[in-house]
Write a protein that holds these residues in place. Structure first.
Motif, PDB file in Angstrom:
ATOM      1  N   PHE A  82     -25.918 -71.355  29.630  1.00 19.67           N
ATOM      2  CA  PHE A  82     -24.549 -71.847  29.547  1.00 19.67           C
ATOM      3  C   PHE A  82     -23.605 -70.825  28.918  1.00 19.67           C
ATOM      4  N   TYR A  83     -23.968 -70.242  27.779  1.00 19.35           N
ATOM      5  CA  TYR A  83     -23.032 -69.402  27.045  1.00 19.35           C
ATOM      6  C   TYR A  83     -22.798 -68.062  27.739  1.00 19.35           C
ATOM      7  N   ARG A  84     -23.831 -67.455  28.299  1.00 18.75           N
ATOM      8  CA  ARG A  84     -23.638 -66.188  29.014  1.00 18.75           C
ATOM      9  C   ARG A  84     -22.838 -66.412  30.303  1.00 18.75           C
ATOM     10  N   ARG A  85     -23.103 -67.515  30.983  1.00 22.81           N
ATOM     11  CA  ARG A  85     -22.317 -67.823  32.177  1.00 22.81           C
ATOM     12  C   ARG A  85     -20.859 -68.082  31.807  1.00 22.81           C
ATOM     13  N   THR A  86     -20.638 -68.758  30.682  1.00 28.17           N
ATOM     14  CA  THR A  86     -19.263 -69.003  30.250  1.00 28.17           C
ATOM     15  C   THR A  86     -18.542 -67.698  29.954  1.00 28.17           C
ATOM     16  N   LEU A  87     -19.251 -66.737  29.350  1.00 29.56           N
ATOM     17  CA  LEU A  87     -18.660 -65.428  29.108  1.00 29.56           C
ATOM     18  C   LEU A  87     -18.297 -64.751  30.430  1.00 29.56           C
ATOM     19  N   ASP A  88     -19.139 -64.913  31.425  1.00 31.65           N
ATOM     20  CA  ASP A  88     -18.861 -64.416  32.780  1.00 31.65           C
ATOM     21  C   ASP A  88     -17.557 -65.040  33.294  1.00 31.65           C
ATOM     22  N   TYR A  89     -17.452 -66.368  33.196  1.00 33.31           N
ATOM     23  CA  TYR A  89     -16.267 -67.076  33.699  1.00 33.31           C
ATOM     24  C   TYR A  89     -14.998 -66.635  32.972  1.00 33.31           C
ATOM     25  N   VAL A  90     -15.088 -66.529  31.640  1.00 27.89           N
ATOM     26  CA  VAL A  90     -13.909 -66.164  30.856  1.00 27.89           C
ATOM     27  C   VAL A  90     -13.466 -64.738  31.183  1.00 27.89           C
ATOM     28  N   SER A  91     -14.427 -63.835  31.355  1.00 29.31           N
ATOM     29  CA  SER A  91     -14.063 -62.456  31.683  1.00 29.31           C
ATOM     30  C   SER A  91     -13.347 -62.392  33.029  1.00 29.31           C
ATOM     31  N   PHE A  92     -13.783 -63.197  34.001  1.00 29.36           N
ATOM     32  CA  PHE A  92     -13.084 -63.196  35.288  1.00 29.36           C
ATOM     33  C   PHE A  92     -11.707 -63.824  35.151  1.00 29.36           C
ATOM     34  N   MET A  93     -11.598 -64.868  34.352  1.00 33.18           N
ATOM     35  CA  MET A  93     -10.293 -65.489  34.118  1.00 33.18           C
ATOM     36  C   MET A  93      -9.268 -64.449  33.661  1.00 33.18           C
ATOM     37  N   LEU A  94      -9.671 -63.606  32.742  1.00 31.44           N
ATOM     38  CA  LEU A  94      -8.765 -62.598  32.195  1.00 31.44           C
ATOM     39  C   LEU A  94      -8.532 -61.441  33.172  1.00 31.44           C
ATOM     40  N   SER A  95      -9.615 -60.945  33.769  1.00 30.80           N
ATOM     41  CA  SER A  95      -9.465 -59.789  34.662  1.00 30.80           C
ATOM     42  C   SER A  95      -8.712 -60.167  35.935  1.00 30.80           C
ATOM     43  N   ALA A  96      -8.891 -61.389  36.430  1.00 34.90           N
ATOM     44  CA  ALA A  96      -8.153 -61.826  37.615  1.00 34.90           C
ATOM     45  C   ALA A  96      -6.660 -61.908  37.317  1.00 34.90           C
ATOM     46  N   PHE A  97      -6.328 -62.405  36.115  1.00 37.99           N
ATOM     47  CA  PHE A  97      -4.916 -62.472  35.723  1.00 37.99           C
ATOM     48  C   PHE A  97      -4.305 -61.071  35.673  1.00 37.99           C
ATOM     49  N   ILE A  98      -5.022 -60.136  35.075  1.00 42.75           N
ATOM     50  CA  ILE A  98      -4.522 -58.761  34.991  1.00 42.75           C
ATOM     51  C   ILE A  98      -4.390 -58.144  36.385  1.00 42.75           C
ATOM     52  N   ALA A  99      -5.407 -58.370  37.233  1.00 42.43           N
ATOM     53  CA  ALA A  99      -5.375 -57.808  38.594  1.00 42.43           C
ATOM     54  C   ALA A  99      -4.212 -58.357  39.410  1.00 42.43           C
ATOM     55  N   SER A 100      -3.767 -59.579  39.095  1.00 43.09           N
ATOM     56  CA  SER A 100      -2.680 -60.193  39.867  1.00 43.09           C
ATOM     57  C   SER A 100      -1.368 -59.423  39.727  1.00 43.09           C
ATOM     58  N   PHE A 101      -1.217 -58.597  38.655  1.00 41.05           N
ATOM     59  CA  PHE A 101       0.006 -57.823  38.472  1.00 41.05           C
ATOM     60  C   PHE A 101       0.194 -56.803  39.594  1.00 41.05           C
ATOM     61  N   GLY A 102      -0.903 -56.456  40.274  1.00 44.00           N
ATOM     62  CA  GLY A 102      -0.811 -55.488  41.355  1.00 44.00           C
ATOM     63  C   GLY A 102      -0.547 -56.103  42.713  1.00 44.00           C
ATOM     64  N   VAL A 103      -0.326 -57.420  42.771  1.00 43.21           N
ATOM     65  CA  VAL A 103      -0.078 -58.117  44.038  1.00 43.21           C
ATOM     66  C   VAL A 103       1.401 -58.489  44.101  1.00 43.21           C
ATOM     67  N   ARG A 104       2.055 -58.108  45.179  1.00 40.56           N
ATOM     68  CA  ARG A 104       3.501 -58.283  45.273  1.00 40.56           C
ATOM     69  C   ARG A 104       3.879 -59.497  46.120  1.00 40.56           C
ATOM     70  N   LYS A 105       5.023 -60.111  45.772  1.00 36.26           N
ATOM     71  CA  LYS A 105       5.694 -61.141  46.579  1.00 36.26           C
ATOM     72  C   LYS A 105       4.741 -62.262  47.003  1.00 36.26           C
ATOM     73  N   VAL A 106       4.273 -62.988  46.016  1.00 39.29           N
ATOM     74  CA  VAL A 106       3.366 -64.114  46.254  1.00 39.29           C
ATOM     75  C   VAL A 106       4.165 -65.404  46.376  1.00 39.29           C
ATOM     76  N   ASP A 107       3.784 -66.276  47.306  1.00 43.73           N
ATOM     77  CA  ASP A 107       4.471 -67.560  47.486  1.00 43.73           C
ATOM     78  C   ASP A 107       3.733 -68.723  46.830  1.00 43.73           C
ATOM     79  N   VAL A 108       2.418 -68.656  46.798  1.00 44.82           N
ATOM     80  CA  VAL A 108       1.632 -69.752  46.228  1.00 44.82           C
ATOM     81  C   VAL A 108       0.299 -69.182  45.737  1.00 44.82           C
ATOM     82  N   ILE A 109      -0.207 -69.749  44.636  1.00 44.38           N
ATOM     83  CA  ILE A 109      -1.464 -69.293  44.041  1.00 44.38           C
ATOM     84  C   ILE A 109      -2.476 -70.428  44.108  1.00 44.38           C
TER      85      ILE A 109
END
Length: 411
Positions: A82-109
């Motif tokens: 559970f805890y290692r998988r949660t760390l996996d999930y949280v890391s993607f939550m953060l990295s996906a948010f950061i990666a979204s800065f490189g995507v332009r003109k989004v209409d819906v998420i």
């Protein structure tokens, strides 16, 4: 052209249900005129090992059937703990948010479950972009991890459930994969008119009736055998010990000496299941590792009947395993050990036999019945093929795109 930004931590070349659903929907949306960008991670599910040809790097970009795929760095671990998988999930939550800065003109998420950390990231992107966001609800989480004993009653569970309800309320729209999920959310105070149901289905161009592959059967030592099998994740929720219970009963009965049980896939419980089968001396069980998506139909076609099983828990009454629709598309009758909405589909469509989850004796009895009733088996096959077009992924993807378009227009 509407631009959809889709956040998911499972995507091809992974072959699990979330990856397939997202890819097949996104590909159809592109065909229908939308622009789709997917933010995901390096493919690694379920073993926690990065697939050949990929690296877990800070940022990667590729095109896949018209879909722009951005792969962000995450903490990678196997689908267990559970805890290692949660760390996996949280890391993607953060990295996906950061990666979204490189995507332009989004209409819906869109952020998809089963766990809700990806939905948190989609919510954060929507705040930053001032655009609507959709919660694709594939599982009632954290209730599902409570059901398998991964988390107990206490402050942590209360906190997770508070976050869960916050996300439901703040989502511009919720797309649920079952009507049972919608009913559950409505009973908890979420407005029915913001919940749209788009069930799972099958890609009828990929999953279609195939002759039994004689060369593959010979290679695996399965010539002339009646084959029942499970294809998918070997996880805590799946209760595959019950399949081994059935195998033990079949092995001890003379009339089922030619029956073989095939289990294809990987997951947190696979090593333990193999050890358990060896301890029981089950010579009629064959474990196979996961295969690339393109090869999955060939392995499905080995089977005379497919086993679909989840642990006996009231929560799973609201789940509809996507492999049910893949079996229909391939004309493979099912032994369905999942209660609730999915069992009703099996009964309504007449595509197999429903059995009680966790009951190895009942499962063994059903396998024995079909192994000795070729006419009944063939009737199930015919009904599978006639029912499959009602669950065509293309039709379902179009319905979901309509819901997405309404959300984007109403921002």
């Amino acid at each position: 052209m509407m631009h959809i930004l889709f956040l998911t931590d499972n995507f091809p070349p992974e072959v699990n249900a979330p990856a397939s659903r997202t890819f097949e929907h996104a590909r159809e949306w592109v065909r229908l005129g939308a622009k789709v960008t997917v933010i995901t991670c390096a493919p690694n599910f379920p073993a926690g090992k990065v697939f050949p040809g990929y690296r877990n790097r800070l940022y990667g970009r590729e095109e896949m059937d018209g879909i722009t795929v951005i792969r962000a760095w995450t903490y990678i671990t196997a689908n267990e703990g559970f805890y290692r998988r949660t760390l996996d999930y949280v890391s993607f939550m953060l990295s996906a948010f950061i990666a979204s800065f490189g995507v332009r003109k989004v209409d819906v998420i869109i952020g998809t479950s089963p766990q809700f950390f990806t939905a948190i990231s989609a919510f954060m992107v929507s705040l930053f972009r001032r655009r609507p966001w959709i919660f694709e609800l594939r599982d009632i989480w954290p209730a599902s991890i409570k059901a398998v004993g991964a988390v107990r009653e206490g402050p942590l569970l209360v906190t997770l459930e508070t976050i869960e309800m916050f996300l439901y309320r703040r989502a511009s729209q919720i797309v649920a994969v079952t009507h049972s999920f919608k009913d559950e959310l409505v009973s908890r105070g979420i407005k029915a008119d913001k919940i749209h149901v788009v069930t799972n289905g099958a890609n009828l161009a990929h999953f279609l009736p195939l002759p039994k592959p004689a060369a593959l059967a010979h290679k695996l030592g399965l010539d002339g055998r009646f084959m029942a099998g499970y294809v998918g994740t070997h996880g805590l929720a799946h209760g595959l010990e019950t399949v081994l219970d059935a195998a033990g009963l079949l092995q001890s009965a003379p009339e089922t000496a030619d029956v073989r049980i095939v289990l294809l896939g990987d997951g947190a419980r696979k090593a333990a299941l193999k050890a358990d089968a060896a301890k029981r001396g089950l010579a009629n069980v064959l474990f196979l590792d996961s295969v690339p998506k393109a090869q999955v139909p060939e392995y499905w076609s080995l089977l005379d009947v497919s086993i679909i099983h989840l642990r006996p828990d009231p929560l799973f009454r609201s789940v509809i395993p996507s492999k049910l629709f893949e079996c229909m598309a391939m004309g493979i009758p099912v032994l369905h050990a999942v209660e609730g909405e999915s069992a009703e589909i099996v009964k309504r469509e007449g595509v197999g036999i429903t059995v009680t989850p966790g009951d190895g004796a009942e499962l063994a009895k059903a396998i024995t019945q079909l192994a000795n009733a070729p006419a009944r088996l063939n009737a199930f096959r015919e009904r599978c093929l006639s029912a499959a077009p009602r669950y065509d992924r293309k039709t379902l993807a179009s319905a979901m795109l309509d819901a997405i378009s309404r959300t984007a227009r109403a921002r």
